[in-house]
Design a protein around this motif. Structure first.
Motif, mmCIF file in Angstrom:
data_model
loop_
_atom_site.group_PDB
_atom_site.id
_atom_site.type_symbol
_atom_site.label_atom_id
_atom_site.label_comp_id
_atom_site.label_asym_id
_atom_site.label_seq_id
_atom_site.Cartn_x
_atom_site.Cartn_y
_atom_site.Cartn_z
ATOM 1 N N SER A 270 55.116 35.017 36.005
ATOM 2 C CA SER A 270 54.617 34.093 37.025
ATOM 3 C C SER A 270 55.238 34.389 38.385
ATOM 4 C CB SER A 270 54.912 32.648 36.617
ATOM 5 O OG SER A 270 56.312 32.386 36.628
ATOM 6 N N HIS A 271 56.328 35.163 38.392
ATOM 7 C CA HIS A 271 56.980 35.534 39.643
ATOM 8 C C HIS A 271 56.399 36.815 40.238
ATOM 9 C CE1 HIS A 271 60.838 33.159 38.356
ATOM 10 N NE2 HIS A 271 59.836 32.380 38.692
ATOM 11 N N TRP A 272 55.491 37.452 39.542
ATOM 12 C CA TRP A 272 54.861 38.647 40.085
ATOM 13 C C TRP A 272 53.952 38.251 41.247
ATOM 14 C CZ3 TRP A 272 53.121 42.004 35.264
ATOM 15 C CH2 TRP A 272 54.268 42.422 34.586
ATOM 16 N N ASP A 273 53.878 39.107 42.230
ATOM 17 C CA ASP A 273 53.114 38.840 43.445
ATOM 18 C C ASP A 273 51.636 39.126 43.201
ATOM 19 O OD1 ASP A 273 51.883 38.996 46.010
ATOM 20 O OD2 ASP A 273 53.800 39.477 46.947
ATOM 21 N N ARG A 274 50.838 38.057 43.065
ATOM 22 C CA ARG A 274 49.421 38.232 42.750
ATOM 23 C C ARG A 274 48.641 38.860 43.898
ATOM 24 N NH1 ARG A 274 49.918 38.416 37.698
ATOM 25 N NH2 ARG A 274 47.633 38.707 37.732
ATOM 26 N N LEU A 275 49.109 38.651 45.139
ATOM 27 C CA LEU A 275 48.435 39.255 46.275
ATOM 28 C C LEU A 275 48.542 40.775 46.217
ATOM 29 C CD1 LEU A 275 46.945 39.095 48.977
ATOM 30 C CD2 LEU A 275 49.174 38.812 50.099
ATOM 31 N N LEU A 276 49.754 41.269 45.950
ATOM 32 C CA LEU A 276 49.940 42.707 45.838
ATOM 33 C C LEU A 276 49.173 43.278 44.653
ATOM 34 C CD1 LEU A 276 53.709 43.267 46.736
ATOM 35 C CD2 LEU A 276 51.714 44.033 48.022
ATOM 36 N N ILE A 277 49.147 42.536 43.558
ATOM 37 C CA ILE A 277 48.382 42.988 42.392
ATOM 38 C C ILE A 277 46.904 43.098 42.753
ATOM 39 C CG2 ILE A 277 47.556 42.323 40.089
ATOM 40 C CD1 ILE A 277 50.353 41.198 39.564
ATOM 41 N N GLY A 278 46.395 42.090 43.450
ATOM 42 C CA GLY A 278 44.998 42.120 43.866
ATOM 43 C C GLY A 278 44.702 43.313 44.766
ATOM 44 N N ARG A 279 45.612 43.609 45.678
ATOM 45 C CA ARG A 279 45.428 44.756 46.568
ATOM 46 C C ARG A 279 45.429 46.049 45.772
ATOM 47 N NH1 ARG A 279 47.501 43.864 52.439
ATOM 48 N NH2 ARG A 279 47.407 46.134 52.398
ATOM 49 N N GLY A 280 46.356 46.146 44.822
ATOM 50 C CA GLY A 280 46.438 47.359 44.019
ATOM 51 C C GLY A 280 45.193 47.579 43.177
ATOM 52 N N LEU A 281 44.691 46.509 42.570
ATOM 53 C CA LEU A 281 43.474 46.622 41.764
ATOM 54 C C LEU A 281 42.268 46.972 42.632
ATOM 55 C CD1 LEU A 281 43.964 43.599 39.320
ATOM 56 C CD2 LEU A 281 44.412 46.035 38.893
ATOM 57 N N ALA A 282 42.218 46.420 43.837
ATOM 58 C CA ALA A 282 41.134 46.762 44.765
ATOM 59 C C ALA A 282 41.219 48.243 45.139
ATOM 60 C CB ALA A 282 41.206 45.888 46.017
ATOM 61 N N GLY A 283 42.445 48.746 45.290
ATOM 62 C CA GLY A 283 42.622 50.167 45.573
ATOM 63 C C GLY A 283 42.115 51.039 44.442
ATOM 64 N N LEU A 284 42.351 50.618 43.205
ATOM 65 C CA LEU A 284 41.857 51.362 42.052
ATOM 66 C C LEU A 284 40.333 51.381 42.014
ATOM 67 C CD1 LEU A 284 44.304 50.382 39.175
ATOM 68 C CD2 LEU A 284 43.845 52.681 40.038
ATOM 69 N N GLU A 285 39.712 50.274 42.387
ATOM 70 C CA GLU A 285 38.248 50.233 42.435
ATOM 71 C C GLU A 285 37.729 51.186 43.504
ATOM 72 O OE1 GLU A 285 34.282 49.489 41.948
ATOM 73 O OE2 GLU A 285 35.973 49.160 40.597
ATOM 74 N N LEU A 286 38.412 51.252 44.636
ATOM 75 C CA LEU A 286 38.013 52.190 45.684
ATOM 76 C C LEU A 286 38.153 53.624 45.189
ATOM 77 C CD1 LEU A 286 37.216 52.922 48.565
ATOM 78 C CD2 LEU A 286 39.612 52.597 49.243
ATOM 79 N N ILE A 287 39.218 53.913 44.476
ATOM 80 C CA ILE A 287 39.418 55.251 43.913
ATOM 81 C C ILE A 287 38.285 55.608 42.962
ATOM 82 C CG2 ILE A 287 40.921 56.633 42.420
ATOM 83 C CD1 ILE A 287 43.251 54.873 43.527
ATOM 84 N N ARG A 288 37.869 54.634 42.156
ATOM 85 C CA ARG A 288 36.761 54.874 41.217
ATOM 86 C C ARG A 288 35.503 55.239 41.984
ATOM 87 N NH1 ARG A 288 32.410 52.827 39.481
ATOM 88 N NH2 ARG A 288 32.583 51.005 40.838
ATOM 89 N N ARG A 289 35.231 54.522 43.067
ATOM 90 C CA ARG A 289 34.029 54.809 43.856
ATOM 91 C C ARG A 289 34.114 56.181 44.523
ATOM 92 N NH1 ARG A 289 34.701 49.373 45.722
ATOM 93 N NH2 ARG A 289 35.241 50.152 47.818
#
Length: 419
Positions: A270-289
């Protein structure tokens, strides 16, 4: 000077020195060797004056101003040898005007002094090893010993690389600029490697009393994002940024209040930064594209995403992580990656399945002084109930590490096996 004052100045220097060197290098036309010397002079002046005068309200600005004055003196001396007196004033005025640039501004990434410094240090006139070592020294403010630990090579080797690299840059008159076109693409891989190592030094410090140096992580992510703005169609740049963001999302959960480490499986998610996680996952989606999911950094980002997507440690998809590490080994064969693969296999298939893999790495020369090799082997032996052997491995790991927090962790594991 008291110990806490010395520690405080050391911490300040870690943060401020890369900015100071970068600004001075711009003023001096890319002369990074002289820039570093002048920055060190400013630090020595601070060490002499602050104990009696007191630390200024803005010590970073004080160091920068002191270093700039020294750079202007150097420019004046150079001008005296090359120009008439009437030209000196104009050059000094131009240098002072350049000083007023805000090096923190990201609106014009090509104008970012720190990014320029990275590209200069990664110039093709240098070997890859020298590029990385020099940039870690200038950008991260790391000592030669710390860089040597990151490289797993002797300290004199790193010292020689840095000295020769600065001499080569000076002799070749390497311009202080971000390259363009084909030259830019050729140098991206070296720059990514540098940024990656800077981040790793912040994420798991190779020595000292602190488990992490978050300022280095922040600087590496900043440089990565600037580079992504320069190269928006390059999947591996986005892969590195996504990897760093996903890893950095766990920073606040990695230590207790007293600074002792909390390992991944024991962290409060619960202490993990969800904003950074969201950014990282969005980056992975961009990489896929962009069609770059099989790259070195993209694969590691995918591994980090597996951890980020697990609500609890028990829900971690270890078979997928092991498969991703197997892919990574094909892309970039490395004993360190092989060790990480073995850890994933141990979690997916049990410690016995991984022990043979780890034992197969014990003869790797590059891992002989790597504390995590006996650390991982000790963990596997401990899980198999072979306590005496595990204790020996943890004790060896404690002897090898130069990080005080990591040493304490291994010593606790060894003591637990003895009990």
């Amino acid at each position: 000077m008291t110990n806490w004052q010395t520690t405080g100045i050391d911490a300040l220097w870690r943060i401020e020195s890369p900015k100071i060197v970068a600004v001075l290098a711009r003023m001096l036309g890319g002369d990074v060797g002289t820039a570093e010397e002048l920055a060190q002079d400013a630090l020595l002046t601070a060490l002499e004056r602050w104990p009696t005068d007191g630390m200024p309200d803005n010590p970073g600005a004080w160091l920068m101003a002191t270093a700039k004055r020294r750079a202007i003196d150097v420019l004046r001396q150079r001008s005296l040898h090359a120009r008439k007196h009437v030209d000196i004033s104009r050059e000094l005025e131009e240098a002072q005007a350049a000083n007023d640039l805000d090096i923190e501004a990201l609106d014009d990434p090509v104008g970012d002094d720190l990014l320029r410094l990275v590209f200069v240090a990664c110039h093709p006139v240098l070997s890859t090893e020298a590029q990385v070592a020099l940039t870690l020294r200038l950008l991260g403010g790391l000592t030669t010993d710390e860089i040597a630990r990151a490289f797993l090579v002797p300290e004199p080797t790193i010292a020689q690389r840095i000295v020769r690299a600065k001499r080569t840059l000076s002799e070749r008159n390497v311009p202080y600029e971000v390259p363009r076109g084909e030259e830019l693409a050729e140098r991206v891989s070296s720059v990514l490697a540098v940024i990656y190592l800077v981040f790793n030094e912040g994420y798991s410090a190779t020595s000292g009393d602190d488990w992490m140096r978050p300022a280095l992580c922040d600087e590496a992510m900043r440089l990565g994002r600037v580079l992504a703005g320069l190269l928006p169609q390059e999947p591996e740049v986005h892969g590195l940024v996504a990897l760093m963001e996903l890893q950095a999302s766990r920073l606040k959960a990695r230590t207790r209040a007293d600074g002792t480490p909390i390992l991944l499986l024991d962290q409060n998610r619960s202490h993990w930064d969800r904003l950074l996680i969201g950014r990282g996952l969005a980056g992975l989606e961009l990489i896929r594209r962009l069609g770059g999911t099989g790259g070195f950094y993209a694969l590691q980002a995918a591994i980090a995403a597996c951890h980020a997507g697990a609500i609890t440690a028990e829900q971690t998809d270890w078979p997928r992580i092991a498969a991703l590490y197997a892919q990574l080994l094909e892309v970039s064969p490395s004993p360190v990656i092989a060790l990480n693969h073995a850890v994933a296999v141990s979690m997916a298939d049990g410690p016995a399945a991984a022990l043979d893999l780890v034992d197969g790495l014990r003869g790797e020369k590059v891992l002989q002084a790597y504390a995590l090799l006996p650390g991982v082997r000790g963990d596997l032996l401990d899980r198999l109930g072979r306590k005496a052997e595990a204790r020996e491995e943890f004790e060896r790991a404690a002897q090898l590490t130069r990080n005080a927090r990591e040493r304490e962790t291994f010593e606790r594991r060894a003591a637990a096996c003895a009990g």
